[in-house]
Design an enzyme around this catalytic site. Structure first.
Site, mmCIF file in Angstrom:
data_model
loop_
_atom_site.group_PDB
_atom_site.id
_atom_site.type_symbol
_atom_site.label_atom_id
_atom_site.label_comp_id
_atom_site.label_asym_id
_atom_site.label_seq_id
_atom_site.Cartn_x
_atom_site.Cartn_y
_atom_site.Cartn_z
ATOM 1 N N ASP A 1 13.683 -1.361 -2.954
ATOM 2 C CA ASP A 1 12.253 -0.918 -2.292
ATOM 3 C C ASP A 1 12.529 -0.119 -1.134
ATOM 4 O O ASP A 1 13.073 -0.481 -0.189
ATOM 5 C CB ASP A 1 11.441 -1.784 -2.002
ATOM 6 C CG ASP A 1 9.949 -1.611 -2.694
ATOM 7 O OD1 ASP A 1 9.584 -0.608 -2.228
ATOM 8 O OD2 ASP A 1 9.304 -2.383 -3.188
ATOM 9 N N ASP B 1 7.967 3.587 -1.671
ATOM 10 C CA ASP B 1 6.802 3.064 -1.247
ATOM 11 C C ASP B 1 6.004 4.255 -0.736
ATOM 12 O O ASP B 1 6.352 5.186 -0.027
ATOM 13 C CB ASP B 1 6.840 2.011 -0.282
ATOM 14 C CG ASP B 1 5.774 1.471 0.190
ATOM 15 O OD1 ASP B 1 5.096 0.841 -0.779
ATOM 16 O OD2 ASP B 1 5.295 1.296 1.368
ATOM 17 N N GLU C 1 5.516 5.393 -5.567
ATOM 18 C CA GLU C 1 4.228 4.931 -5.613
ATOM 19 C C GLU C 1 3.068 6.357 -5.195
ATOM 20 O O GLU C 1 3.110 6.604 -4.080
ATOM 21 C CB GLU C 1 4.001 3.802 -4.549
ATOM 22 C CG GLU C 1 2.670 3.113 -4.681
ATOM 23 C CD GLU C 1 2.636 2.344 -3.550
ATOM 24 O OE1 GLU C 1 1.831 1.409 -3.764
ATOM 25 O OE2 GLU C 1 3.105 2.507 -2.555
ATOM 26 N N HIS D 1 3.411 -6.359 -7.804
ATOM 27 C CA HIS D 1 3.172 -7.166 -6.605
ATOM 28 C C HIS D 1 1.821 -6.786 -5.921
ATOM 29 O O HIS D 1 1.480 -7.898 -5.165
ATOM 30 C CB HIS D 1 4.388 -7.038 -5.796
ATOM 31 C CG HIS D 1 4.404 -5.725 -4.959
ATOM 32 N ND1 HIS D 1 4.846 -4.576 -5.796
ATOM 33 C CD2 HIS D 1 4.202 -5.182 -3.972
ATOM 34 C CE1 HIS D 1 4.698 -3.444 -5.102
ATOM 35 N NE2 HIS D 1 4.409 -3.888 -3.853
ATOM 36 N N ASP D 2 1.104 -5.767 -6.244
ATOM 37 C CA ASP D 2 0.046 -5.256 -5.472
ATOM 38 C C ASP D 2 -1.014 -5.439 -6.386
ATOM 39 O O ASP D 2 -2.333 -5.163 -6.167
ATOM 40 C CB ASP D 2 0.176 -3.917 -5.155
ATOM 41 C CG ASP D 2 0.804 -3.823 -3.903
ATOM 42 O OD1 ASP D 2 0.964 -4.690 -3.021
ATOM 43 O OD2 ASP D 2 1.265 -2.720 -3.584
#
Length: 577
Positions: A100, A207, A264, A341-342
């Site tokens: 990440d 991210d 993202e 994960h979100d």
């Protein structure tokens, strides 16, 4: 390797949340050796790569997305040597590994920020975004603008020592880096990227990839909710004026290592704008996560909504938008996913937990949906066994995520602890909170679900259903959700032209119960029929299949009828043109 032949186009990538995957040393927290111990299981799924959520050194205000040192590892997870061992073990099994990349902000404890806030004359002062206060008519100090942080409250924090505000689009402990400064960018490339690329990783999930360039006027955001002092401001900090310049520069680093990226990309609904990030000719990002589907049912503030606030028409329109990028007319690429994960668990959002039968059938139906869409497929840990949201009855004290707790406190303050408002907030969290994806992975039916030993208290509570819902039990059952996912990934791999690259068409767009779509390639096509309701639905599949030869590639119900689909039934047909 040309973009057309890139490994990642036909890939399925398995996402791992380190804290919740597997604890190897009985401290209640998942770790890198725990991940390594489960690589054979991951390989057995039929995936091509793993993506690790942040494992870097961090004070963990936002579960590792607040990084204090890009070149070190959060001690409870392990060491840099453990990452190196994991890279080697993945490559030995033919698996790629992605990390990440969190470079919109750092932790407030990062050495760069500590130096930046030490003095206005610091050599790294402008590595972050500092602005003087404003003062209202009464002489009261105010932040530079009305932007709302993603986690609530003002996006600006006052620094008493240097008498200025710093920007934090996320938590107070996550100050935003100033990408306008070339020295900052160079340090990011060296410390956050090349340090790990040189160790052999195969790429990054990037991210908040469209937030690095802010509108430098820092003007107020439009008032869209008069109840709020601070307003959502994505239009002013996403897709900013220099974002493509920055990403092209970053792309040159990635090209040196033939590294793939998945960005993202929130708040970017237009296909043309998405294409500007992923066009192969532009050499910026390999692909992006579009959030059209997973944002369904959310409020303008994520939790300001009610459970299941969506229709099938909403879902199919969002699917159509995400698939449009890969209609054969562009050189762009994207992804297909329902969980990460979100996000809360997909079965709890779009499937059924009404009975074990409908839970399993809806889990398989949703698997067929996401695996039949074009793009690179992402599978989140626990999705392959049909994990669901935590029970509604769990107390708010079981929720650990900063976003969840901040929202609950916001409602408490806004309403004066009104019981009805708090109950509504709790219900929304029980449906959409990020916590649901972060509870421990359910490996077996032993205490703590095999995530950690029985005597240890895990960092998050294990779901109550683990004795019945776990990977070990499903591995022994050829009809399980896990077995279905393994079969489905084999089918997808065997027919990449229609599954991965086929052109999507919604062929019955007004149907409010059954989602029927086509995926067309040169000589074949898929017809995918999915019942999103808990009751039998009539359907005329013969009309869609036509008179040419066809076969069922995969289904989640034994009985077949071309005139109807049972509750949450789904089928994928391969049709010769």
């Amino acid at each position: 390797m040309s973009p057309q032949d890139a490994w990642w186009k036909n890939a399925t990538i398995y996402q791992i949340y380190p804290a919740s995957f597997k604890d190897s040393n009985d401290d209640g927290i998942g770790d890198l050796p725990g991940i390594q111990s489960k690589l054979d299981y991951i390989q057995s799924l039929g995936v091509d790569a793993i993506w690790l959520c942040p494992m870097y050194d961090s004070p963990q205000y936002d579960m590792g997305y607040d990084i204090a040192n890009y070149e070190d590892v959060y001690a409870p997870y392990g060491t840099v040597a453990d990452v190196e061992a994991l890279i080697t073990s993945c490559h030995d099994r033919g698996l790629k590994i992605l990390l990440d990349l969190v470079i919109n902000h750092t932790s407030h404890l990062h050495a760069w920020f500590q130096e930046s806030r030490s003095s206005k004359s610091s050599s790294r002062r402008d590595w972050y975004i500092w602005r003087p206060a404003k003062y209202d008519a009464d002489g009261k100090r105010r932040p530079p603008n009305n932007w709302r942080s993603m986690f609530g409250g003002s996006a600006w924090e006052w620094d008493e020592e240097t008498q200025e505000y710093y920007l934090h689009l996320f938590a107070v402990q996550q100050p935003d880096l100033n990408w306008e400064n070339p020295a900052t960018r160079a340090a990011v490339y060296e410390s956050a990227m090349e340090f790990w690329l040189k160790k052999g990783i195969d790429g990054f999930r990037v991210d908040t990839v469209n937030m690095y360039s802010k509108d430098q006027s820092f003007r107020d955001a439009p008032v869209i909710d008069c109840r709020l002092e601070w307003q959502p401001a994505a239009s002013l900090y996403c897709n900013g004026p220099r974002i493509h310049e920055f990403l092209k520069e970053m792309g040159q680093i990635l090209l040196k290592y033939n590294a793939m990226t998945v960005g993202e990309l929130p708040h970017t609904p237009q296909v043309a704008d998405v294409l500007s990030y992923v066009s192969a000719q532009e050499k910026k990002l390999s692909m992006v996560f579009q959030f059209d589907i997973v944002d369904i049912g959310m409020g303008s503030i994520r939790f300001d909504t009610v459970p299941r606030n969506w229709t099938l028409l909403d879902l199919r329109m969002c699917v159509g938008r995400t698939q449009a990028l890969m209609d054969g007319t562009t050189d762009g690429w994207s992804t297909t996913f329902l969980e990460n994960h979100d996000q809360a668990r997909s079965i709890s959002r779009w499937g059924s937990e009404a009975s074990p039968q409908l839970w399993a059938r809806s889990a398989k139906m949703l698997a067929m949906l996401v695996a039949s869409l074009s793009g690179t497929l992402f599978l989140y840990q626990g999705q392959e066994i049909g994990m669901v949201n935590v029970p509604v009855e769990w107390d708010i004290s079981e929720y650990k995520d900063l976003d969840s707790l901040n929202y609950y406190k916001f409602v408490q303050k806004l309403t004066g602890d009104d019981p009805a408002a708090l109950a509504a907030a709790k219900l929304a969290l029980a449906h959409l909170a990020r916590d649901h994806a972060r509870i421990p992975m359910q490996w077996d039916n032993t205490p703590n679900a095999g995530f950690t030993s029985a005597a240890v208290k895990p960092w998050m509570r294990v779901h109550d259903n683990y004795p019945d819902l776990n990977a070990k039990r499903q591995a022994l059952d050829p009809t399980s959700v896990l077995s279905f996912w393994r079969e489905l990934l084999q089918v997808r791999r065997a027919h990449p032209e229609v599954f991965v690259r086929g052109v999507f068409t919604d062929i019955d767009p007004l149907n409010e119960s059954v989602f029927i779509f086509e995926k067309a390639a040169i000589n074949q096509k898929l017809i995918v029929a999915l019942n999103f309701t808990g009751s039998k639905q009539p359907i005329d599949l013969a009309a869609w299949l036509g008179s040419t030869p066809y076969k069922v590639l995969i289904k989640n119900h034994e009985e077949e009828s071309l005139d109807a689909l049972q509750a949450y039934e789904g089928r994928v047909y391969l049709v010769n043109k």
